[in-house]
Scaffold this motif. Structure first.
Motif, PDB file in Angstrom:
ATOM      1  N   LEU A 129       0.852  -1.183   0.000  1.00  0.00           N
ATOM      2  CA  LEU A 129       0.000   0.000   0.000  1.00  0.00           C
ATOM      3  C   LEU A 129       0.894   1.241   0.000  1.00  0.00           C
ATOM      4  CD1 LEU A 129      -2.528  -1.146   2.741  1.00  0.00           C
ATOM      5  CD2 LEU A 129      -2.841  -1.248   0.265  1.00  0.00           C
ATOM      6  N   PRO A 130       0.980   1.918  -1.130  1.00  0.00           N
ATOM      7  CA  PRO A 130       1.872   3.075  -1.190  1.00  0.00           C
ATOM      8  C   PRO A 130       1.411   4.185  -0.257  1.00  0.00           C
ATOM      9  CG  PRO A 130       0.523   2.952  -3.167  1.00  0.00           C
ATOM     10  CD  PRO A 130       0.271   1.692  -2.410  1.00  0.00           C
ATOM     11  N   ALA A 131       2.372   4.804   0.374  1.00  0.00           N
ATOM     12  CA  ALA A 131       2.063   5.911   1.285  1.00  0.00           C
ATOM     13  C   ALA A 131       1.737   7.162   0.489  1.00  0.00           C
ATOM     14  CB  ALA A 131       3.246   6.166   2.208  1.00  0.00           C
ATOM     15  N   CYS A 132       0.853   7.965   1.053  1.00  0.00           N
ATOM     16  CA  CYS A 132       0.585   9.267   0.449  1.00  0.00           C
ATOM     17  C   CYS A 132       1.825  10.148   0.588  1.00  0.00           C
ATOM     18  CB  CYS A 132      -0.591   9.954   1.143  1.00  0.00           C
ATOM     19  SG  CYS A 132      -2.198   9.344   0.625  1.00  0.00           S
ATOM     20  N   ARG A 133       2.166  10.799  -0.482  1.00  0.00           N
ATOM     21  CA  ARG A 133       3.286  11.727  -0.427  1.00  0.00           C
ATOM     22  C   ARG A 133       2.888  12.911   0.447  1.00  0.00           C
ATOM     23  NH1 ARG A 133       7.829  11.807  -3.379  1.00  0.00           N
ATOM     24  NH2 ARG A 133       8.912  13.779  -3.719  1.00  0.00           N
ATOM     25  N   GLY A 134       3.840  13.390   1.234  1.00  0.00           N
ATOM     26  CA  GLY A 134       3.565  14.512   2.109  1.00  0.00           C
ATOM     27  C   GLY A 134       3.121  15.736   1.331  1.00  0.00           C
ATOM     28  N   GLU A 135       2.289  16.526   1.932  1.00  0.00           N
ATOM     29  CA  GLU A 135       1.792  17.733   1.274  1.00  0.00           C
ATOM     30  C   GLU A 135       2.834  18.853   1.360  1.00  0.00           C
ATOM     31  OE1 GLU A 135      -2.965  17.156   2.233  1.00  0.00           O
ATOM     32  OE2 GLU A 135      -1.742  18.474   3.494  1.00  0.00           O
ATOM     33  N   ILE A 136       2.659  19.818   0.472  1.00  0.00           N
ATOM     34  CA  ILE A 136       3.458  21.044   0.527  1.00  0.00           C
ATOM     35  C   ILE A 136       2.480  22.196   0.633  1.00  0.00           C
ATOM     36  CG2 ILE A 136       5.201  22.471  -0.601  1.00  0.00           C
ATOM     37  CD1 ILE A 136       6.100  20.027  -2.168  1.00  0.00           C
ATOM     38  N   ARG A 137       2.656  23.020   1.660  1.00  0.00           N
ATOM     39  CA  ARG A 137       1.743  24.137   1.907  1.00  0.00           C
ATOM     40  C   ARG A 137       2.531  25.440   2.021  1.00  0.00           C
ATOM     41  NH1 ARG A 137      -3.474  22.743   3.466  1.00  0.00           N
ATOM     42  NH2 ARG A 137      -3.833  20.480   3.605  1.00  0.00           N
ATOM     43  N   GLU A 148      -1.302  -3.445   7.322  1.00  0.00           N
ATOM     44  CA  GLU A 148      -0.348  -2.519   7.934  1.00  0.00           C
ATOM     45  C   GLU A 148      -0.477  -1.194   7.207  1.00  0.00           C
ATOM     46  OE1 GLU A 148       4.475  -1.933   8.569  1.00  0.00           O
ATOM     47  OE2 GLU A 148       3.685  -3.881   7.947  1.00  0.00           O
ATOM     48  N   GLU A 149      -1.004  -0.234   7.914  1.00  0.00           N
ATOM     49  CA  GLU A 149      -1.309   1.041   7.288  1.00  0.00           C
ATOM     50  C   GLU A 149      -0.041   1.779   6.856  1.00  0.00           C
ATOM     51  OE1 GLU A 149      -4.159   2.155   6.423  1.00  0.00           O
ATOM     52  OE2 GLU A 149      -5.364   0.599   7.385  1.00  0.00           O
ATOM     53  N   PRO A 150      -0.077   2.370   5.671  1.00  0.00           N
ATOM     54  CA  PRO A 150       1.065   3.199   5.261  1.00  0.00           C
ATOM     55  C   PRO A 150       1.128   4.454   6.114  1.00  0.00           C
ATOM     56  CG  PRO A 150      -0.728   3.412   3.697  1.00  0.00           C
ATOM     57  CD  PRO A 150      -1.140   2.339   4.656  1.00  0.00           C
ATOM     58  N   ILE A 151       2.321   4.988   6.243  1.00  0.00           N
ATOM     59  CA  ILE A 151       2.523   6.229   7.004  1.00  0.00           C
ATOM     60  C   ILE A 151       2.780   7.357   6.010  1.00  0.00           C
ATOM     61  CG2 ILE A 151       3.913   7.411   8.731  1.00  0.00           C
ATOM     62  CD1 ILE A 151       4.645   4.653   9.853  1.00  0.00           C
ATOM     63  N   PRO A 152       1.875   8.299   5.909  1.00  0.00           N
ATOM     64  CA  PRO A 152       2.073   9.391   4.938  1.00  0.00           C
ATOM     65  C   PRO A 152       3.346  10.181   5.234  1.00  0.00           C
ATOM     66  CG  PRO A 152      -0.179   9.372   5.785  1.00  0.00           C
ATOM     67  CD  PRO A 152       0.610   8.427   6.642  1.00  0.00           C
TER      68      PRO A 152
END
Length: 929
Positions: free
Chosen positions: A53-61, A360-364
């Motif tokens: 399960l690919p992790a979400c890429r971190g956001e940019i704000r 196993e949940e991905p960690i963003p």
């Protein structure tokens, strides 16, 4: 007795059945006992499947939390290698590609042999090389080493060490040289050879047609019932599976971000598509489109060898993973990546999901908060584009804060097509806005950019270094002269040495230095002078004459020394204080950020030596050597040229040079010619002169600085001498906000000055520039006092045409030569210079042919001239500086044309564009009205 029994048919049958039973029992025991564990694992693997399960890429704000880069869910086609049997793989691969093509969905196609419209088989590697040659006018160059040498000479690079030459290539905007100096092969050729060797194809020189059929018939054994086109579609999928290697339990991405119609069709045909799975994966999205593209950067596939080593081998990325290629996406890749998860599921024999056992949940990835103010960034980008287009049209730029005609002396500045703006907080070094025009939409790269979109980002005329380049971060990658924006440093150095700001120097129009006349800009334009001026007025009116005098420590108005000590060491020291010889510390483009360059004696000598070397290489022939003294050879000629070049620093007398030339083996008449050329055209110019100091004092010559460096320089002036590293990142925060990493401002130093109040004298001159002098017209309606300075940097040379050969052919008649004569001369030159790589360059050979037929011809007379660069830099408000701004416009003409951009940025930052609404006070920019 036994033989007698075997004659009985009944006994034979019993014996045969007994033997068969024993074999079955033995095999059963082997399967259950000896190989039982292995088969149990295989059985379980057909029932149990682990899906990453690919992790979400971190956001940019932005600094206030506005989303600049996020994620959206998308459908991805995955294939599990160990779920597809060899007997079904071809059919499954063909079916999945057919579904995707029918629904017009893109898929990952990395099989490096394609079919042309004519039905030919071509390596994509070869196409890349050919396209590169076309873009660089190297179609006739045969080998990588010849191409390397042609480019070295084309760009006047004097270094002989290939490593040093490569380093010089890197500094040339948008020039890529995909050549290995270790093997002297094109990088793409090496990649082709590696690909062929991975299939055990020993003859790496075979054609694409031959290689295709070896892979088809001997490696994948694709039956003849499939056409070559169908076979290629099959090999597209099998190439992806093959790259996965031993990681058979990892799914391979066949396509990303596919349509719902394709998803439905794949689900409906799942029984015929074993091992194929539809997964929901996050896809990068940039909700603001092009805004801040050069800050954010873009994504791409892992492709380069250093990326493979770093991400796949060292960090465990999948070969199909997407990584940051530029900007924040690249610099903070590990922070943004996150940790992939997995889920273990039970599937049926067709690969359909029955149930989920564990997950196993991905960690963003962490969220990056930038220093950028998104609203200000938007305004900056809009104004930059509007002003450039107004300059191109020669129109009037008008807002509530002023109306200004932006027309060049000779008409519209049609080549003002690129520019950059940097806005920083002078109290912290934080970058509030960084804009370049033209720009691009990073969404194009989220799942892999198409060839059409990529070609739209490539300049039409790649030979023109000032052609619009959407992917170029001008702010960090373009270092040029800053013209009069540099004058404040000279003025500060003068008053720091003890010169009173009120000391007035009489402007007499121009100063004669040897054969050169250095005029004040007003004198050059209309033969008038500025009279007596002190520091404040000299900055405000950009008085060249004043700064010529200060830099040389000589009052040319009255012909006597100034009451201060001044020399180049002092001037260079003050230039370095303001960071103009260093990188700015900004987090993006660190390896590629230009560090600029301060002129110096060493740099000038190096430049003169390079020019002399070029001249001798062009002019000196083997026939110039006296064969009674030496044995002429190309190698000896190279040694002689280097020896002559090495005399530059010494600068011997003419008599000594002539004697040395004779001793090297030159003929007497040739020794005399080359002696005069070397002595008077080069050696005498290598030392630092008064004329060089003149150019230095007004920001011309070899000054090379970026918009980022200039913004930092303005910030140091404004904040009382505090030098910060520029920064784009404020903090990184985990997805659950339990961990925060702060990136506080980095104070490098407070620069050392004799008296910090001297900065106030400089700032006052800049204030006068916007309130009383030439720039006043741009600010007379702005209710905020600002400090600024115009700068005009000269750009010499002619604009190269898109097709140089076509240009030459078009003007042959004007050059006084015929096409037939030129063709004959080209053939003759190429025959006489077979071993000279320069004559593999069609453009060079054609130019040489025309010049040999008409030595007096000016081959560039019909090309357009470059216009000047425009600079405007300063800070605001004047009394309480908060922001520093640097503006650079390519071929913008007058330095003042950057002032409207400066004005609109200040108005937006100071809230002057806010409007009052019935329900309260709301900040609203003109973009959202």
């Amino acid at each position: 007795m036994l033989l007698e029994k075997l004659k009985d048919r009944y006994n034979i049958i019993i014996l045969s059945f007994s033997i068969i039973l024993l074999i079955i029992l033995f095999r059963l025991a082997t399967i259950m006992i000896v190989e039982g564990e292995q088969y149990r694992e295989q059985a379980e693997n057909r029932i149990y499947k682990t899906i990453p399960l690919p992790a979400c890429r971190g956001e940019i704000r932005d600094r206030y939390g506005k989303l600049l880069a996020g994620n959206r869910p998308s459908f991805t086609v995955q294939m599990m290698k160990n779920e597809v049997g060899d007997e079904k793989i071809n059919e499954v691969a063909l079916n999945i590609i057919s579904i995707l093509e029918k629904n017009k969905d893109k898929y990952n196609d990395e099989f490096p042999i394609i079919f042309t419209e004519d039905g030919d088989y071509v390596f994509t590697y070869s196409l890349e090389i050919e396209n590169w040659k076309i873009r660089n006018d190297l179609q006739d160059v045969r080998t990588a080493q010849q191409a390397f040498e042609v480019l070295r000479k084309r760009y006047n690079i004097e270094e002989s060490d290939p490593v040093e030459i490569q380093q010089q290539f890197v500094k040339i905007p948008d020039l890529s040289v995909p050549i290995s100096i270790r093997t002297w092969k094109f990088i793409e050729d090496m990649a082709r050879e590696q690909w062929m060797q991975s299939y055990n194809i020993e003859d790496t020189n075979m054609t694409a047609h031959e290689a295709f059929h070896i892979v088809r018939n001997e490696v994948y054994k694709i039956p003849e019932e499939y056409t070559d086109l169908e076979a290629r579609n099959i090999m597209v999928v099998r190439e992806q599976l093959r790259k996965q290697g031993y990681l058979q339990y990892q799914p391979v991405r066949i396509a990303q971000d596919i349509s719902e119609s394709a998803v439905i069709e794949i689900e409906e045909n799942s029984i015929n598509l074993p091992g194929v799975n539809i997964a929901i994966e996050p896809i990068r999205i940039y909700p603001e489109g092009q805004m801040a593209a050069h800050v954010l950067g873009y994504l791409g596939k892992i492709s380069q060898q250093y990326e493979i080593d770093r991400y796949i081998k060292e960090q465990g990325y999948l070969p199909s993973d997407i990584i940051g290629k530029t900007g924040i996406e690249h610099s903070f890749e590990e922070t943004l990546k996150g940790v992939d998860g997995s889920q273990r599921v039970i599937v049926d024999s067709s690969g359909r999901l029955i149930s989920i056992l564990e997950r196993e949940e991905p960690i963003p990835g962490d969220t990056i908060y930038l220093t950028i103010d998104a609203n200000l960034q938007r305004i900056v980008e809009e104004v930059l584009e509007e002003v450039l287009k107004t300059i191109q049209a020669g129109g009037t730029y008008e807002t509530q804060w002023g109306a200004n005609k932006l027309m060049g002396r000779a008409g519209p500045m049609v080549n003002a097509t690129s520019g950059s703006v940097v806005v920083t907080d002078v109290r912290t070094g934080e970058v509030l806005a960084l804009a370049n025009y033209p720009t691009y939409d990073p969404n194009l790269f989220a799942t892999g950019i198409s060839i059409t979109d990529w070609n739209n980002l490539i300049p039409e005329n790649e030979k023109d270094p000032l052609a619009p380049r959407p992917l170029l971060n001008i702010a960090s990658s373009t270092a040029i002269q800053i013209g009069s924006v540099f004058k404040m440093i000279v003025g500060l150095a003068g008053i720091e040495q003890g010169l009173s700001p009120d000391y007035k120097i009489l402007d007499r129009g121009f100063i004669q230095v040897g054969g050169h006349s250095f005029g004040n800009w007003l004198w050059n334009q209309n033969r008038t002078t500025m009279g007596y001026q002190g520091l404040h007025q000299a900055i405000a009116h950009s008085n060249n004459y004043y700064f010529y005098s200060v830099a040389n420590g000589f009052d040319y108005g009255i012909g006597r020394l100034l009451p201060i000590e001044m020399n180049m060491d002092i001037l260079i020291d003050y230039t370095r204080k303001f960071g103009l010889d260093d990188r700015t510390g900004i987090e993006i483009d660190a390896p590629r950020e230009k560090s600029g360059g301060i002129p110096s004696t060493e740099k000038k000598t190096k430049t003169v030596k390079a020019m002399l070397r070029n001249h001798l290489r062009r002019q000196m022939k083997i026939d110039d050597l006296d064969n009674t003294k030496v044995e002429p050879s190309p190698e000896l000629l190279v040694q002689i040229i280097e020896e002559i070049v090495n005399w530059t620093e010494e600068n011997p007398s003419r008599a000594i040079i002539y004697d040395r030339m004779l001793n090297l083996g030159l003929k007497e008449d040739k020794a005399s010619i080359y002696t005069d050329i070397s002595k008077y055209s080069y050696y005498n110019q290598a030392r630092w002169s008064v004329a060089d100091t003149m150019n230095f004092s007004i920001g011309q010559g070899e000054h090379l600085y970026t918009p980022l460096q200039v913004a930092n320089y303005m910030g140091i002036l404004a904040n009382g001498g505090y030098r910060y590293n520029l920064s784009l990142v404020r903090k990184a925060q985990s997805y659950n906000r339990e961990k925060t990493t702060e990136y506080p401002p980095e104070l490098v130093e407070r620069i050392k000055l004799v008296d910090y109040t001297n900065l106030d004298e400089i700032k006052y001159g800049m204030y006068l520039a916007t309130s009383e002098a030439g720039a006043k017209a741009y600010f007379n309606k702005l209710p905020i006092d600002v400090a600024g300075k115009t700068g005009t940097a000269q750009r010499e040379g002619k604009i190269p045409p898109v097709d140089e050969v076509e240009y030459l052919i078009k003007h042959l008649q004007s050059f006084g030569v015929s096409e037939a004569a030129v063709e004959h001369k080209i053939f003759q030159l190429m025959e006489e210079n077979k071993d000279n790589p320069r004559y593999q360059d069609t453009v060079y050979t054609m130019r040489e042919a025309i010049k040999s037929l008409n030595p007096r011809v000016n081959l560039d007379q019909f090309k357009g001239d470059y216009d000047n660069f425009t600079w405007f830099a300063g800070f605001a408000p004047y009394e309480d500086p908060q922001i520093a701004i640097s503006i650079l416009l390519f071929q913008g003409g007058s330095g003042g044309y950057g002032a409207p951009i400066f004005r609109e940025i200040v108005a937006e930052y100071m809230g002057l564009n806010a409007v009052e609404k019935d329900d309260g006070f709301v900040i609203e920019s003109r973009l959202t009205k």
